[in-house]
Motif scaffolding. Structure first.
Motif, PDB file in Angstrom:
ATOM      1  N   PRO A 161       2.932   8.433   3.030  1.00 32.25           N
ATOM      2  CA  PRO A 161       1.576   8.747   2.556  1.00 32.25           C
ATOM      3  C   PRO A 161       0.667   7.529   2.680  1.00 32.25           C
ATOM      4  N   ILE A 162      -0.627   7.786   2.852  1.00 33.69           N
ATOM      5  CA  ILE A 162      -1.562   6.664   2.917  1.00 33.69           C
ATOM      6  C   ILE A 162      -2.062   6.278   1.534  1.00 33.69           C
TER       7      ILE A 162
ATOM      8  N   TRP B 157      -2.958   6.218  11.059  1.00 31.54           N
ATOM      9  CA  TRP B 157      -2.118   6.617   9.922  1.00 31.54           C
ATOM     10  C   TRP B 157      -1.095   5.526   9.602  1.00 31.54           C
ATOM     11  N   ILE B 158      -0.485   4.949  10.632  1.00 35.78           N
ATOM     12  CA  ILE B 158       0.511   3.887  10.421  1.00 35.78           C
ATOM     13  C   ILE B 158      -0.150   2.672   9.780  1.00 35.78           C
TER      14      ILE B 158
ATOM     15  N   GLU C  85       1.110   0.382   1.277  1.00 40.70           N
ATOM     16  CA  GLU C  85       2.349  -0.189   0.742  1.00 40.70           C
ATOM     17  C   GLU C  85       2.155  -1.645   0.320  1.00 40.70           C
ATOM     18  N   GLN C  86       1.440  -2.410   1.120  1.00 39.34           N
ATOM     19  CA  GLN C  86       1.180  -3.810   0.779  1.00 39.34           C
ATOM     20  C   GLN C  86       0.346  -3.928  -0.488  1.00 39.34           C
ATOM     21  N   ALA C  87      -0.692  -3.105  -0.599  1.00 41.69           N
ATOM     22  CA  ALA C  87      -1.562  -3.159  -1.774  1.00 41.69           C
ATOM     23  C   ALA C  87      -0.802  -2.724  -3.023  1.00 41.69           C
ATOM     24  N   GLN C  88       0.028  -1.699  -2.903  1.00 43.54           N
ATOM     25  CA  GLN C  88       0.790  -1.222  -4.060  1.00 43.54           C
ATOM     26  C   GLN C  88       1.800  -2.266  -4.523  1.00 43.54           C
ATOM     27  N   THR C  89       2.452  -2.929  -3.581  1.00 43.26           N
ATOM     28  CA  THR C  89       3.397  -3.993  -3.917  1.00 43.26           C
ATOM     29  C   THR C  89       2.684  -5.145  -4.610  1.00 43.26           C
ATOM     30  N   ARG C  90       1.541  -5.523  -4.088  1.00 42.00           N
ATOM     31  CA  ARG C  90       0.765  -6.614  -4.682  1.00 42.00           C
ATOM     32  C   ARG C  90       0.306  -6.245  -6.087  1.00 42.00           C
TER      33      ARG C  90
ATOM     34  N   TRP D 140      -5.052   3.372  -1.757  1.00 44.66           N
ATOM     35  CA  TRP D 140      -5.570   2.180  -1.082  1.00 44.66           C
ATOM     36  C   TRP D 140      -5.825   2.459   0.396  1.00 44.66           C
ATOM     37  N   GLY D 141      -4.977   3.247   1.021  1.00 38.17           N
ATOM     38  CA  GLY D 141      -5.174   3.604   2.414  1.00 38.17           C
ATOM     39  C   GLY D 141      -6.417   4.461   2.613  1.00 38.17           C
ATOM     40  N   ARG D 142      -6.630   5.426   1.708  1.00 39.07           N
ATOM     41  CA  ARG D 142      -7.827   6.268   1.806  1.00 39.07           C
ATOM     42  C   ARG D 142      -9.092   5.441   1.610  1.00 39.07           C
TER      43      ARG D 142
END
Length: 111
Positions: free
Chosen positions: A25-26, A55-56, A63-68, A29-31
């Protein structure tokens, strides 16, 4: 450059173009970053769309933003002394502290 494969549809041959399979999923943060690219950097957005990498790219960014975000929240919890003991003793104080920490951490990641 890869060679195109054509398929026949009626009397016409059209390129058989397929996007890469991506199931991640994006997310939020991706959206948000996709909207930012669309409004402020339309050429970069179009390049990513046309190459099939949008999409990639957005899934990786999410994923990077969520981890941070998770790392920052844990660091703030430790710095401010928000522990499970506080949660057991005074749930409302714990919820208020966690909401404040989460909001500040999201602002840090957003900027």
């Amino acid at each position: 450059m890869q060679e195109l494969i054509y398929i026949r549809c009626g009397d016409y041959y059209i390129p058989d173009i397929r996007l890469p399979e991506e199931n991640r999923p994006i997310g939020k943060w991706g959206r948000m970053h996709g909207d930012y690219l669309m409004e402020n950097h339309p050429s970069r957005f179009n390049d990513l769309c046309l190459s099939g990498e949008l999409w990639i790219y957005l899934a990786d960014l999410n994923e990077q933003a969520q981890t941070r975000l998770e790392v920052i929240v844990e660091q703030m919890k430790a710095a401010e002394g928000v522990t499970e003991d506080l949660k057991a003793a005074d749930q409302m104080a714990w919820v208020g502290a966690m909401n404040g920490i989460r909001n500040r951490a999201e602002e840090i990641v957003l900027r």
